[in-house]
Design a protein around this motif. Structure first.
Motif, PDB file in Angstrom:
ATOM      1  N   GLY A  21      36.730  43.238  38.216  1.00 15.42           N
ATOM      2  CA  GLY A  21      36.716  44.416  37.355  1.00 15.42           C
ATOM      3  C   GLY A  21      38.067  44.779  36.778  1.00 15.42           C
ATOM      4  O   GLY A  21      38.137  45.483  35.770  1.00 15.42           O
ATOM      5  N   ALA A  22      39.151  44.304  37.394  1.00 13.87           N
ATOM      6  CA  ALA A  22      40.488  44.684  36.925  1.00 13.87           C
ATOM      7  C   ALA A  22      40.808  44.099  35.556  1.00 13.87           C
ATOM      8  O   ALA A  22      41.646  44.645  34.831  1.00 13.87           O
ATOM      9  N   ALA A  23      40.155  43.011  35.169  1.00 11.51           N
ATOM     10  CA  ALA A  23      40.385  42.453  33.835  1.00 11.51           C
ATOM     11  C   ALA A  23      39.919  43.409  32.743  1.00 11.51           C
ATOM     12  O   ALA A  23      40.360  43.322  31.596  1.00 11.51           O
ATOM     13  N   GLU A  24      39.048  44.349  33.104  1.00 12.07           N
ATOM     14  CA  GLU A  24      38.560  45.333  32.141  1.00 12.07           C
ATOM     15  C   GLU A  24      39.445  46.573  32.093  1.00 12.07           C
ATOM     16  O   GLU A  24      39.395  47.332  31.126  1.00 12.07           O
ATOM     17  N   THR A  25      40.233  46.795  33.135  1.00 13.25           N
ATOM     18  CA  THR A  25      40.992  48.044  33.238  1.00 13.25           C
ATOM     19  C   THR A  25      42.508  47.862  33.193  1.00 13.25           C
ATOM     20  O   THR A  25      43.216  48.795  32.813  1.00 13.25           O
ATOM     21  N   MET A  26      43.010  46.696  33.577  1.00 16.10           N
ATOM     22  CA  MET A  26      44.456  46.479  33.621  1.00 16.10           C
ATOM     23  C   MET A  26      44.947  45.925  32.280  1.00 16.10           C
ATOM     24  O   MET A  26      44.539  44.843  31.876  1.00 16.10           O
ATOM     25  N   PRO A  27      45.817  46.646  31.574  1.00 20.83           N
ATOM     26  CA  PRO A  27      46.346  46.131  30.314  1.00 20.83           C
ATOM     27  C   PRO A  27      47.061  44.794  30.520  1.00 20.83           C
ATOM     28  O   PRO A  27      47.902  44.667  31.416  1.00 20.83           O
ATOM     29  N   TYR A  28      46.696  43.800  29.715  1.00 26.31           N
ATOM     30  CA  TYR A  28      47.279  42.458  29.821  1.00 26.31           C
ATOM     31  C   TYR A  28      47.809  42.066  28.457  1.00 26.31           C
ATOM     32  O   TYR A  28      47.049  41.924  27.505  1.00 26.31           O
ATOM     33  N   LEU A  81      30.569  37.564  30.879  1.00 28.29           N
ATOM     34  CA  LEU A  81      31.098  38.075  32.135  1.00 28.29           C
ATOM     35  C   LEU A  81      30.088  37.736  33.216  1.00 28.29           C
ATOM     36  O   LEU A  81      28.886  37.700  32.962  1.00 28.29           O
ATOM     37  N   PHE A  82      30.555  37.505  34.432  1.00 28.04           N
ATOM     38  CA  PHE A  82      29.603  37.267  35.512  1.00 28.04           C
ATOM     39  C   PHE A  82      30.137  37.800  36.830  1.00 28.04           C
ATOM     40  O   PHE A  82      31.334  38.000  37.009  1.00 28.04           O
ATOM     41  N   GLY A  83      29.211  38.041  37.757  1.00 27.90           N
ATOM     42  CA  GLY A  83      29.551  38.641  39.044  1.00 27.90           C
ATOM     43  C   GLY A  83      29.331  40.146  39.026  1.00 27.90           C
ATOM     44  O   GLY A  83      29.465  40.796  37.990  1.00 27.90           O
ATOM     45  N   PHE A  84      28.973  40.712  40.181  1.00 26.44           N
ATOM     46  CA  PHE A  84      28.662  42.135  40.265  1.00 26.44           C
ATOM     47  C   PHE A  84      29.828  43.021  39.844  1.00 26.44           C
ATOM     48  O   PHE A  84      29.643  44.006  39.124  1.00 26.44           O
ATOM     49  N   HIS A  85      31.042  42.690  40.290  1.00 32.54           N
ATOM     50  CA  HIS A  85      32.184  43.554  39.990  1.00 32.54           C
ATOM     51  C   HIS A  85      32.501  43.553  38.496  1.00 32.54           C
ATOM     52  O   HIS A  85      32.630  44.611  37.876  1.00 32.54           O
ATOM     53  N   ALA A  86      32.647  42.351  37.920  1.00 36.22           N
ATOM     54  CA  ALA A  86      33.047  42.264  36.521  1.00 36.22           C
ATOM     55  C   ALA A  86      32.013  42.898  35.601  1.00 36.22           C
ATOM     56  O   ALA A  86      32.349  43.688  34.710  1.00 36.22           O
ATOM     57  N   VAL A  87      30.733  42.579  35.817  1.00 39.39           N
ATOM     58  CA  VAL A  87      29.687  43.155  34.972  1.00 39.39           C
ATOM     59  C   VAL A  87      29.519  44.643  35.279  1.00 39.39           C
ATOM     60  O   VAL A  87      29.293  45.460  34.377  1.00 39.39           O
ATOM     61  N   GLY A  88      29.654  45.018  36.547  1.00 33.46           N
ATOM     62  CA  GLY A  88      29.493  46.415  36.931  1.00 33.46           C
ATOM     63  C   GLY A  88      30.529  47.324  36.298  1.00 33.46           C
ATOM     64  O   GLY A  88      30.205  48.448  35.883  1.00 33.46           O
ATOM     65  N   VAL A  89      31.779  46.857  36.211  1.00 35.86           N
ATOM     66  CA  VAL A  89      32.824  47.670  35.579  1.00 35.86           C
ATOM     67  C   VAL A  89      32.532  47.844  34.096  1.00 35.86           C
ATOM     68  O   VAL A  89      32.661  48.940  33.543  1.00 35.86           O
ATOM     69  N   VAL A 121      38.514  34.471  35.104  1.00 37.00           N
ATOM     70  CA  VAL A 121      39.524  35.502  35.382  1.00 37.00           C
ATOM     71  C   VAL A 121      38.840  36.834  35.684  1.00 37.00           C
ATOM     72  O   VAL A 121      39.186  37.523  36.652  1.00 37.00           O
ATOM     73  N   ALA A 122      37.869  37.201  34.864  1.00 33.88           N
ATOM     74  CA  ALA A 122      37.171  38.475  35.051  1.00 33.88           C
ATOM     75  C   ALA A 122      36.446  38.518  36.387  1.00 33.88           C
ATOM     76  O   ALA A 122      36.426  39.548  37.070  1.00 33.88           O
ATOM     77  N   LYS A 123      35.839  37.395  36.780  1.00 35.13           N
ATOM     78  CA  LYS A 123      35.114  37.347  38.057  1.00 35.13           C
ATOM     79  C   LYS A 123      36.077  37.545  39.222  1.00 35.13           C
ATOM     80  O   LYS A 123      35.846  38.362  40.115  1.00 35.13           O
ATOM     81  N   VAL A 124      37.191  36.796  39.225  1.00 36.45           N
ATOM     82  CA  VAL A 124      38.166  36.891  40.323  1.00 36.45           C
ATOM     83  C   VAL A 124      38.830  38.261  40.349  1.00 36.45           C
ATOM     84  O   VAL A 124      39.119  38.809  41.419  1.00 36.45           O
ATOM     85  N   ALA A 125      39.039  38.835  39.178  1.00 35.71           N
ATOM     86  CA  ALA A 125      39.720  40.136  39.094  1.00 35.71           C
ATOM     87  C   ALA A 125      38.853  41.287  39.592  1.00 35.71           C
ATOM     88  O   ALA A 125      39.354  42.395  39.794  1.00 35.71           O
ATOM     89  N   PRO A 161      29.056  50.481  28.411  1.00 40.90           N
ATOM     90  CA  PRO A 161      27.713  49.885  28.427  1.00 40.90           C
ATOM     91  C   PRO A 161      27.204  49.495  27.047  1.00 40.90           C
ATOM     92  O   PRO A 161      26.422  48.554  26.908  1.00 40.90           O
ATOM     93  N   ALA A 162      27.652  50.191  26.012  1.00 42.52           N
ATOM     94  CA  ALA A 162      27.178  49.887  24.658  1.00 42.52           C
ATOM     95  C   ALA A 162      27.656  48.517  24.185  1.00 42.52           C
ATOM     96  O   ALA A 162      27.080  47.948  23.244  1.00 42.52           O
ATOM     97  N   SER A 163      28.683  47.972  24.836  1.00 41.56           N
ATOM     98  CA  SER A 163      29.200  46.664  24.429  1.00 41.56           C
ATOM     99  C   SER A 163      28.419  45.512  25.055  1.00 41.56           C
ATOM    100  O   SER A 163      28.665  44.350  24.721  1.00 41.56           O
ATOM    101  N   ILE A 164      27.488  45.813  25.947  1.00 35.09           N
ATOM    102  CA  ILE A 164      26.714  44.763  26.614  1.00 35.09           C
ATOM    103  C   ILE A 164      25.520  44.387  25.746  1.00 35.09           C
ATOM    104  O   ILE A 164      24.689  45.237  25.414  1.00 35.09           O
TER     105      ILE A 164
END
Length: 245
Positions: free
Chosen positions: A145-152, A7-15, A139-143, A21-24
Motif C-alpha cells: 500500500g505504501a506505493a500509493e501513499t509515499m511520494p516517489y 495492482l494485486f494483493g490485499f494491501h495494494a488493492v485495499g489502499v 513494487v506495489a504488492k511488496v510495498a 475507488p473511482a480509479s478502479i
C-alpha cells in the motif's frame, strides 16, 4: 486517459480501494476463496461500488504476471500526478526527512524501501531515472500500500538534485561501510536526506562525492552489509528516534 495498469494483493488493492475507488476499473477475485479476509474485502468493494469479477487461478496469474496475488487483482487507472518535489518541500512544516536510493533496481527492494519509508514517516523517496526501478505491480504488492501513499520522485540527474537539496539547507548524508562516523553519532534532527546505494556496489562515485557526510551502520557479525531496505529502516528509524518518535 492512459491505459489501465494492474495492482494485486490485499494491501495494494485495499489502499487504492480506500483512497481512490473511482480509479478502479474492475477487480478480479479468486472464485474459490471465501475466507474472512476475502469476505471483508468484497464487502468494502461493494460499498465502494467497484465492479468485481470472479476468476480462476490461471486467469488471475495471467493478470498479475505470476503468483503471489493472494486471489485479488485489480485493473486501475493511473492517478493524476501529485505535487513536485519542490512543492512538497515548500509545504513541509517540520524538518525534511528524505530517503534517496542510488542504483536500487530490484522491484522487491524498492517496494520494501517504500514500505519502511512510509512506516518511519519519511516525506519522500527519491531515485535517479536511469539507475532505479519504477513503480510496477510487484513494487506495489511488496510495498503493501505504501506505493500509493509515499511520494516517489525519479529525477534526471541525482547529483544535481542532491545539490539542490543542499541549497535548501537539507543535510545530505550517505551510507558507506568504510565511513569513520557511525550513523548513531550523526545529528538527524536537522533536515536530512539519507542516501543509500544498492547492496554490493553501494553509492556511485559522483553521488558519494556530492554527500555532505558519510556514515556507517555498525556491523557486529560476519556479514559486511545489510539489504538496502533493512539499512533504510535502520537509518530512517534512527532519525525518527532522534526526533522524538
Amino acid at each position: 486517459m492512459s491505459a489501465p495498469k494492474v495492482l494485486f494483493g490485499f494491501h495494494a488493492v485495499g489502499v487504492r480501494l480506500k483512497t481512490a475507488p473511482a480509479s478502479i476499473v474492475e477487480v478480479y477475485v479468486d472464485a474459490t476463496r471465501r475466507d474472512a479476509r476475502m469476505k471483508q474485502f468484497l464487502s468494502r468493494a461493494a460499498e465502494a461500488g467497484v465492479r468485481v469479477i470472479e476468476a480462476d487461478a490461471a486467469r488471475l496469474a495471467r493478470l498479475a504476471g505470476g503468483v503471489g496475488h493472494q486471489g485479488v487483482v485489480a485493473r486501475v487507472q493511473a492517478l493524476e500526478g501529485g505535487r513536485t518535489l519542490d512543492e512538497l518541500l515548500d509545504d513541509l512544516t517540520e524538518p525534511a526527512l528524505l530517503l534517496v536510493l542510488d542504483g536500487v533496481t530490484d522491484p522487491h527492494n524498492l517496494g520494501a524501501c517504500l514500505r519502511v519509508a512510509d512506516g518511519a514517516g519519511a516525506h519522500a523517496v527519491i531515485a535517479p531515472k536511469d539507475h532505479a526501478a519504477g513503480i510496477n505491480a510487484t513494487v506495489a504488492k511488496v510495498a503493501s500500500g505504501a506505493a500509493e501513499t509515499m511520494p516517489y520522485f525519479m529525477v534526471t540527474n541525482l547529483a544535481r538534485t542532491l545539490n539542490e537539496l543542499k541549497q535548501r539547507g537539507i543535510w545530505v548524508i550517505g551510507t558507506a561501510g568504510e565511513a569513520e562516523q557511525s550513523l548513531y553519532a550523526a545529528d538527524l534532527k536537522v533536515p536530512t536526506a539519507l542516501v543509500l546505494g544498492a547492496e554490493g556496489p553501494g553509492l556511485r562515485q559522483l553521488t558519494r562525492k556530492t554527500c555532505d557526510a558519510l556514515v556507517r551502520i555498525p556491523m557486529q557479525g560476519a556479514v559486511e552489509s545489510l539489504n538496502v531496505s533493512v539499512a533504510s529502516g535502520v537509518c530512517l528509524y534512527e532519525a525518527r528516534r532522534q526526533r522524538g518518535g
